[in-house]
Every structure is written in C-alpha cells, then in structure tokens.
Design an enzyme around this catalytic site. Structure first.
Site, PDB file in Angstrom:
ATOM      1  N   HIS A  71     -35.795  59.824 -85.247  1.00 33.26           N
ATOM      2  CA  HIS A  71     -36.524  60.805 -84.436  1.00 33.26           C
ATOM      3  C   HIS A  71     -36.616  62.138 -85.179  1.00 33.26           C
ATOM      4  CE1 HIS A  71     -37.655  62.810 -80.555  1.00 33.26           C
ATOM      5  NE2 HIS A  71     -37.120  63.849 -81.191  1.00 33.26           N
ATOM      6  N   GLU A  72     -35.483  62.593 -85.708  1.00 33.64           N
ATOM      7  CA  GLU A  72     -35.477  63.881 -86.405  1.00 33.64           C
ATOM      8  C   GLU A  72     -36.244  63.811 -87.726  1.00 33.64           C
ATOM      9  OE1 GLU A  72     -34.640  66.457 -84.871  1.00 33.64           O
ATOM     10  OE2 GLU A  72     -33.823  65.324 -83.180  1.00 33.64           O
ATOM     11  N   HIS A  80     -39.723  64.618 -87.199  1.00 35.81           N
ATOM     12  CA  HIS A  80     -40.024  66.051 -87.215  1.00 35.81           C
ATOM     13  C   HIS A  80     -39.938  66.621 -88.633  1.00 35.81           C
ATOM     14  CE1 HIS A  80     -40.095  66.246 -82.913  1.00 35.81           C
ATOM     15  NE2 HIS A  80     -38.811  66.035 -82.752  1.00 35.81           N
TER      16      HIS A  80
END
Length: 448
Positions: free
Chosen positions: A24-25, A28
């Site tokens: 998920h990170e 980003h």
C-alpha cells in the site's frame, strides 16, 4: 499440534497484513518519487522503530506495531501563513503583528491546527518548494493518493486469481461418492438405518459409489449440481439415469421421493423445502476456473463492501449490542484485525486437507485487502480518500478561477480540517476498540 497450527495461521495472517501494508505504501511512494516529491520516510507500522536504513533522501524502516504504515512527503499542505510571512518579516524592533498574522487563536482545536501547520512546515525546511506534494498538479496528487488503495486491490485480484485459477474451486463432480442405504428424516440425529426405514431411491435403483452420471431424464449433465436440479424438480416421477461403470454405460431407473431437504438458493441462503430426493452424494475436487473468475470475484466483493461501508457505525453499534446481550455475532458483520487473525488461526487448525486451508487463508487475506481498498477510499481525512477530495476541490477552485479569468487561488489549506480529522480518528479508534473487544469476548463463529 492444534495450538501450533493456530499460531501458524495467526503469524501468516500478520505477515500477509504487513506485506499488504508495505505494498500500500509503495503505491504512494513510487508515484510520489516519480513526480519529484521529496519523501523523508517510508515506514511500516507505528510506535518505536525496530529497524531503519537511509537510502538517498528517504529513511526506510519497520516499527513495532504492524497495524498500518505511512510515507512522509514534503509539503502535504501549503506552508502556514506564519511561514510565508517570515520571508517578509519586519526588521528587528518592528511590530510582530505581520509575523503572527496566520497563527491560530486559542482553544484546543486551534492549537491542533497550529501544530499541524508547524509539523507540515518542518517537511518543507530547506526545500525550494518545487518538490512539495501540494505543488503537484491535481491529477498527480490524485494518482499519488490513489496508488495505495489500488495496490491493495491489485493484491486482492492476484490472491483471488490464485485461489480460483491456480488452486481451483471445490466442485461436486458427477462421480458418486456414497449412496444412502435408507432415507432419514431431515434434521435427524440418527446415524444408522433402522429395519423399518425406507430404502433410498438411489439404493433401490442400484446406483453404486464410483458410478459417473452421464445424463438424467435424457439431459446430459456435466456437474452434480445439474443432476441434482433435475432430480429435485421431479419428485415421484421415474427418471432414466445413465451412469458409466467400469468403462461401460448403463441405464438405471430412479424414482425420487418427496422429502424435506435443505436447499441453497442463488443468493447463497439455505432454506428447507420439499424436493425430489434419491440419497446419493458426489465426490468433490478442485476445478480450476477461467483466469477472469478471480478478478471478477474480487471486484464483486469490492462492490459489496462499498455498498455496506456507509453502514459501518450502525453495524459496529449492533456488534456492541450483541456482545453486551450475549447474542451470536452476525457472520457478515465487521471484524477487527484481531478477529481476522483469530479466523486465520482457526482455519489453520481445522482438520482439513492442507490445500483447503491454504485456499481459505489466501481468500481471507484477499478479502482483507478488499476491505483496505474500500476503507481507504472513504472521503474523509486522514484517509486517502480525504486527500483525494482535497486535491479535487483544489482543482475545481483553480478551474473556476481560470474559467472566469481570475487570478489563481491560493492552494487549499487542509490543515483547517484538522478538527474534523481529529473527530474521524477518535471515531475510528472507538469503533476499532469495540470490534477488538467483541472479537475477544464474542467472536464470529464461521467454522462451527
């Protein structure tokens, strides 16, 4: 051995969750760096740092509590009025009003706003402002914030594809596994046939374990479900059933009897109905599905989760009420990470083939990623969806000003929404605490 298997299941879920958070990170991090934003930290977990290493300008690390993660980007918000006023600060001895023009007034929330602005200004220190997140075009900001949830969706699609197309779905085949000697009443606890129990139609017709059903009542069938549908719809009517036995086909005549049996509807609900019954069961085996079945299942589940996400506060309230009243939990209700971990442990500890347990654990982790995808898109700060809304609002303001040939407006200062963010965080903490308590005291019973 059961305790060890339970712990292995929990550990695998925790590792899978950590991987999901890490991806998920990364969702980003990669576009942020691609668009030139300075990223100071990439961290998995919260709390004390267990390990970290600086590579270039970014510190990568792991923290003690693997319940989330974050990346620290320069200038998530525009500089505070204090920071921008500093460049034009008056000389020494002049009135300080200009330097404090943007400082929030008194009060708890005003202090929070000011603290958020100061923390944001620290990420801009030593930067020329061109590598700040808030300076990106709207579409790039949306991509950066959308990247995290999309990574969870992609991971869910991959996991469901492995389950559906790599392992397969357990399907009842046309091969007969067992034939009942007699007919027992629905819901009976009787395990053996009594002398006065009627023989099952399948036994009377001479159907044997190992027979492969070819057709029923003149209709070719390729699954046990198809054969069952014809039989259930024809009580008290004699049917020709063609079976393959020892390589040769033979026709048997079966008359289904009318009996009360549990029937699963198209929506998955199980009801009791009077249907045709012959008394035979099928073997099951893993049947690999087309490659698109897994992604379709993931997207369908995402739609279902999105449809009920707005009911989350009410569902958490019902969970608390059931816990206090001692009622059974809704199996379709919300779970905390503790509840999901407990289910993973129970799945790993069940007396089932290893492949069954692996398939269920992968599906559980896929469902968890679907929940992360949908949850993070809720349009409230501090969630990713909230940042996307802020970026879109900024874009709308700029487009409106351009349409009317007005000067570009100042960037949207989302630090003003810190009080709302605080309320959202408190609500999430309270709901999370209730779910954790319920998962410990009144867990969901999915496995009996």
């Amino acid at each position: 051995m059961t305790v060890i298997a339970f712990l292995i299941g929990v550990v695998l879920l925790v590792v899978g969750l950590a991987v999901s958070i890490a991806l998920h990170e990364i969702g980003h991090l990669v576009p942020a760096k691609k668009f030139g934003v300075r990223v100071g930290q990439y961290m998995i977990g919260f709390g004390p740092t267990l390990w970290s290493r600086r590579i270039g300008e970014t510190e990568y690390g792991v923290k003690a509590l693997p319940l989330g993660g974050y990346i620290s980007m320069a200038g998530m918000y525009p500089p505070s009025p204090d920071a921008t006023a500093t460049a034009d600060a008056p000389a020494a001895g002049a009135p300080a009003a200009a330097g404090t023009a943007g400082k929030a007034g008194g009060g708890f929330f005003a202090t929070m706003v000011q603290d958020a602005r100061l923390a944001n200004d620290e990420t801009l220190a030593g930067d020329d402002g061109r590598r700040a997140f808030y300076e990106l075009p709207v579409w790039q900001r949306v991509i950066v914030m959308l990247g995290g949830p999309l990574m969870n969706l992609v991971l869910a699609v991959v996991l469901f594809a492995i389950v559906f197309s790599g392992i397969g779905v357990q399907t009842a085949t046309t091969t007969i596994a067992a034939v009942s000697e007699c007919v027992l009443p629905a819901g009976s606890t009787q395990t053996a046939c009594a002398p006065d129990d009627p023989a099952s139609p399948a036994a009377e017709a001479g159907i044997q374990p190992g027979d492969v059903i070819v057709s029923v009542d003149g209709t070719d069938v390729d699954s046990f479900a198809a054969a069952s549908a014809i039989i259930q719809a024809a009580p008290n009517r004699t049917l020709d059933v063609v079976v393959r036995r020892d390589g040769a086909e033979q026709t048997l005549r079966v008359t289904p009897m009318l009996a009360e049996r549990e029937v699963r509807g198209a929506d998955g609900a199980v009801t009791t109905a009077e249907v045709g019954f012959v008394g035979m069961t099928a073997t099951t085996e893993y049947v690999r599905q087309p490659i698109w079945e897994g992604p379709e299942a993931a997207l369908a589940q995402a739609g279902q989760v999105a449809g009920i996400m707005w009911q989350l506060p009410a569902r958490v309230y019902q969970t608390a009420a059931d816990m206090i009243a001692g009622h059974d939990r809704d199996p379709n209700g919300p779970l905390s990470v503790v509840g999901v971990g407990r289910l993973a442990g129970e799945v790993a500890a069940t007396d089932a083939p290893v492949l069954d347990r692996v398939s269920t654990l992968l599906g559980l982790l896929g469902s968890l990623n679907i929940a992360l995808f949908v949850f993070n898109l809720i349009p409230l700060l501090p969630l990713d969806g909230g940042h996307i809304v802020v970026a879109l609002w900024d874009g709308i303001k700029r487009a409106w000003a351009k349409l009317w040939r007005r000067p570009p407006p100042a960037p949207v200062d989302a630090t003003r929404l810190v009080p709302v963010t605080f309320v959202v965080v408190i609500a999430l903490v309270v709901m999370g605490g209730i779910l954790i308590l319920a998962d410990l005291i009144n867990p969901v019973q999915l496995l009996g």
